[in-house]
Design an enzyme around this catalytic site. Structure first.
Site, PDB file in Angstrom:
ATOM      1  N   HIS A   1       0.843  -1.195   0.000  1.00  0.00           N
ATOM      2  CA  HIS A   1       0.000   0.000   0.000  1.00  0.00           C
ATOM      3  C   HIS A   1       0.881   1.248   0.000  1.00  0.00           C
ATOM      4  CE1 HIS A   1      -3.167   2.814   1.194  1.00  0.00           C
ATOM      5  NE2 HIS A   1      -4.055   1.863   0.974  1.00  0.00           N
TER       6      HIS A   1
ATOM      7  N   SER B   1      -7.457   1.710  -4.817  1.00  0.00           N
ATOM      8  CA  SER B   1      -8.449   1.476  -3.770  1.00  0.00           C
ATOM      9  C   SER B   1      -9.092   2.795  -3.376  1.00  0.00           C
ATOM     10  CB  SER B   1      -7.804   0.801  -2.558  1.00  0.00           C
ATOM     11  OG  SER B   1      -6.742   1.588  -2.055  1.00  0.00           O
TER      12      SER B   1
ATOM     13  N   GLU C   1     -14.338  -4.866  -0.405  1.00  0.00           N
ATOM     14  CA  GLU C   1     -13.508  -5.276   0.725  1.00  0.00           C
ATOM     15  C   GLU C   1     -14.357  -5.438   1.986  1.00  0.00           C
ATOM     16  OE1 GLU C   1      -9.499  -3.921   3.209  1.00  0.00           O
ATOM     17  OE2 GLU C   1     -10.446  -2.525   1.797  1.00  0.00           O
TER      18      GLU C   1
ATOM     19  N   GLU D   1     -15.940   0.160  10.687  1.00  0.00           N
ATOM     20  CA  GLU D   1     -15.589   0.867   9.455  1.00  0.00           C
ATOM     21  C   GLU D   1     -16.663   0.767   8.382  1.00  0.00           C
ATOM     22  OE1 GLU D   1     -11.597   0.057   8.126  1.00  0.00           O
ATOM     23  OE2 GLU D   1     -10.836  -0.002  10.177  1.00  0.00           O
TER      24      GLU D   1
ATOM     25  N   ASP E   1      -9.281  -9.176   3.889  1.00  0.00           N
ATOM     26  CA  ASP E   1      -8.243  -8.451   4.618  1.00  0.00           C
ATOM     27  C   ASP E   1      -7.973  -9.181   5.932  1.00  0.00           C
ATOM     28  OD1 ASP E   1      -7.107  -6.519   6.561  1.00  0.00           O
ATOM     29  OD2 ASP E   1      -7.340  -5.070   4.939  1.00  0.00           O
TER      30      ASP E   1
ATOM     31  N   HIS F   1      -9.036  -7.342   9.215  1.00  0.00           N
ATOM     32  CA  HIS F   1     -10.473  -7.295   9.477  1.00  0.00           C
ATOM     33  C   HIS F   1     -11.046  -8.682   9.772  1.00  0.00           C
ATOM     34  CE1 HIS F   1     -10.722  -3.085   8.424  1.00  0.00           C
ATOM     35  NE2 HIS F   1     -10.091  -3.320   7.285  1.00  0.00           N
TER      36      HIS F   1
ATOM     37  N   HIS G   1      -5.503  -8.431   1.361  1.00  0.00           N
ATOM     38  CA  HIS G   1      -4.683  -7.519   2.145  1.00  0.00           C
ATOM     39  C   HIS G   1      -4.064  -8.268   3.315  1.00  0.00           C
ATOM     40  CE1 HIS G   1      -6.316  -3.206   1.154  1.00  0.00           C
ATOM     41  NE2 HIS G   1      -5.308  -3.562   0.374  1.00  0.00           N
TER      42      HIS G   1
ATOM     43  N   ARG H   1      -1.753  -3.086  13.083  1.00  0.00           N
ATOM     44  CA  ARG H   1      -1.419  -2.233  11.942  1.00  0.00           C
ATOM     45  C   ARG H   1       0.071  -1.939  11.836  1.00  0.00           C
ATOM     46  NH1 ARG H   1      -5.590  -2.048   8.256  1.00  0.00           N
ATOM     47  NH2 ARG H   1      -7.460  -1.050   9.054  1.00  0.00           N
TER      48      ARG H   1
ATOM     49  N   GLU I   1      -0.284  -4.080   3.964  1.00  0.00           N
ATOM     50  CA  GLU I   1      -0.919  -2.822   4.363  1.00  0.00           C
ATOM     51  C   GLU I   1      -0.557  -2.529   5.811  1.00  0.00           C
ATOM     52  OE1 GLU I   1      -5.323  -1.125   3.491  1.00  0.00           O
ATOM     53  OE2 GLU I   1      -5.252  -2.843   4.836  1.00  0.00           O
TER      54      GLU I   1
END
Length: 369
Positions: free
Chosen positions: A80, A137, A220, A226, A253, A256, A281, A287, A316
């Site tokens: 990313h 994206s 996604e 979110e 992802d 998630h 992802h 993160r 990411e």
């Protein structure tokens, strides 16, 4: 920064990442251009990687990768843009993202189309010069949410998506994915029937526009904080059925999925086998650095390999030191989990390659009798 050496993904990738960081030769990748087919992402670029990536730094470089045939097609590994730059509206900011991805040996760069001021022609030229492929994206806002029951708000979202299709095409992307079905943010109410009708109708039209440019539209699955539209892969698969356009795909992802899925590996295998899952992802649970968090990267990779996944594997990660201001609040990026983009990216690249090679080898092995 300290690493959690008990995490299997870190243990397997640590030696490779250490050698990567120590050796100047580790960045000497020989690339061929990626080919993206209509049905899946395929690699035509063969990574002829130095053996110092996975072996002792003093050993002689090898032109083969894990003793495999270097003509074998494999999944492209991407990163990313926000790993390197939160500013794609200046020539220098674009260059930081493109050059960083190339230095770390990635095959493609994912460009977030979060601003109308992104220097699309400049970025396109830089990507071509670096021989990097690109995917795009996007996350909608509450003022242009196509899942809104307010038709005016939904129409603004449609116009934004159609502009994103044009920008993706100009960049040469064959993919537009992300939270293109709702606002990227925390809702206080569940989705509505009227809002979902708007969402489906608009995504059909956007998918049609994508098709005219040879672009796939990805949905996604993100966590409940979110979006209120797609939180699990099954949510996404159901919405894709309602849209009923052949170029709409599912985007999973790791970050998630660890929040929302009751059985991550089962869902990955199931949606890979159906062919709908075509973008993945990879991000740590916090993160930051892969291997520091609680994410089950090894389990995810094995499930993808078992399911015959052929799409990109895209790293990411976000830090408040390098972030797009439009994403700061939506993603709750409040702290600096890392500050050295190059080290983070090289470490992730090595870990992903190691885990994917191992998973692919196990998936190809004959069953035990």
């Amino acid at each position: 920064m300290p690493m959690n050496t008990t995490n299997p993904a870190f243990v397997c990738g640590a030696a490779a990442a250490g050698a990567f960081a120590r050796s100047d030769e580790a960045t000497a990748y020989h690339r061929r251009r990626l080919r993206f087919s209509d049905d899946s992402y395929k690699r035509r670029r063969t990574l002829i990687r130095c053996s110092s990536l996975f072996a002792d730094e003093n050993s002689q470089p090898s032109s083969s990768h894990d003793n495999n045939d270097t003509n074998e097609e494999s999944n492209p590994i991407g990163v990313h843009a926000l790993v390197f730059s939160g500013d794609l509206c200046s020539t220098a900011g674009c260059a930081r993202a493109v050059d960083g991805a190339a230095r770390a040996g990635y095959d493609l760069l994912e460009v977030p189309l979060m601003s109308d001021d992104i220097l699309i022609p400049t970025l396109s030229k830089q990507l071509r010069s670096a021989s990097l492929e690109v995917t795009c994206s996007l996350g909608l806002g509450f003022d242009d949410d196509i899942s809104s029951s307010d038709d005016q708000i939904a129409r603004r979202g449609e116009q934004r998506l159609l502009k994103a299709v044009q920008n993706a095409s100009t960049l040469g992307s064959r993919t537009l994915t992300g939270v293109v079905f709702s606002a990227l943010g925390k809702y206080s109410q569940p989705r509505t029937q009227r809002g979902m009708q708007n969402c489906v109708k608009i995504l059909r039209r956007v998918a049609s526009a994508c098709s005219q440019h040879g672009i796939k539209l990805g949905l996604e699955a993100v966590n409940r904080y979110e979006s209120n539209v797609i939180n699990t892969l099954q949510d996404g698969a159901r919405l894709i059925q309602r849209i009923d356009e052949p170029n709409v795909m599912l985007h999973a992802d790791l970050y998630h999925m660890h929040i929302e899925e009751s059985n991550m590996t089962r869902e990955l295998r199931r949606h890979c086998a159906s062919g709908v899952l075509q973008y993945f992802h990879i991000g740590a649970s916090h993160r930051g650095y892969l291997g520091e968090g609680s994410e089950d990267l090894r389990g995810a990779m094995r499930a993808l390999a078992d399911g015959g996944y052929t799409g990109p594997l895209v790293f990411e990660s976000f830090s408040s030191a390098v972030v797009d201001q439009n994403l700061t609040s939506a993603l709750a990026i409040w702290r600096n989990l890392w500050t050295d983009s190059d080290h983070l990216a090289r470490h992730a690249r090595a870990v992903i390659q190691t885990e994917w090679d191992s998973a692919s080898k196990l998936a190809r092995a004959p069953p035990e009798v």
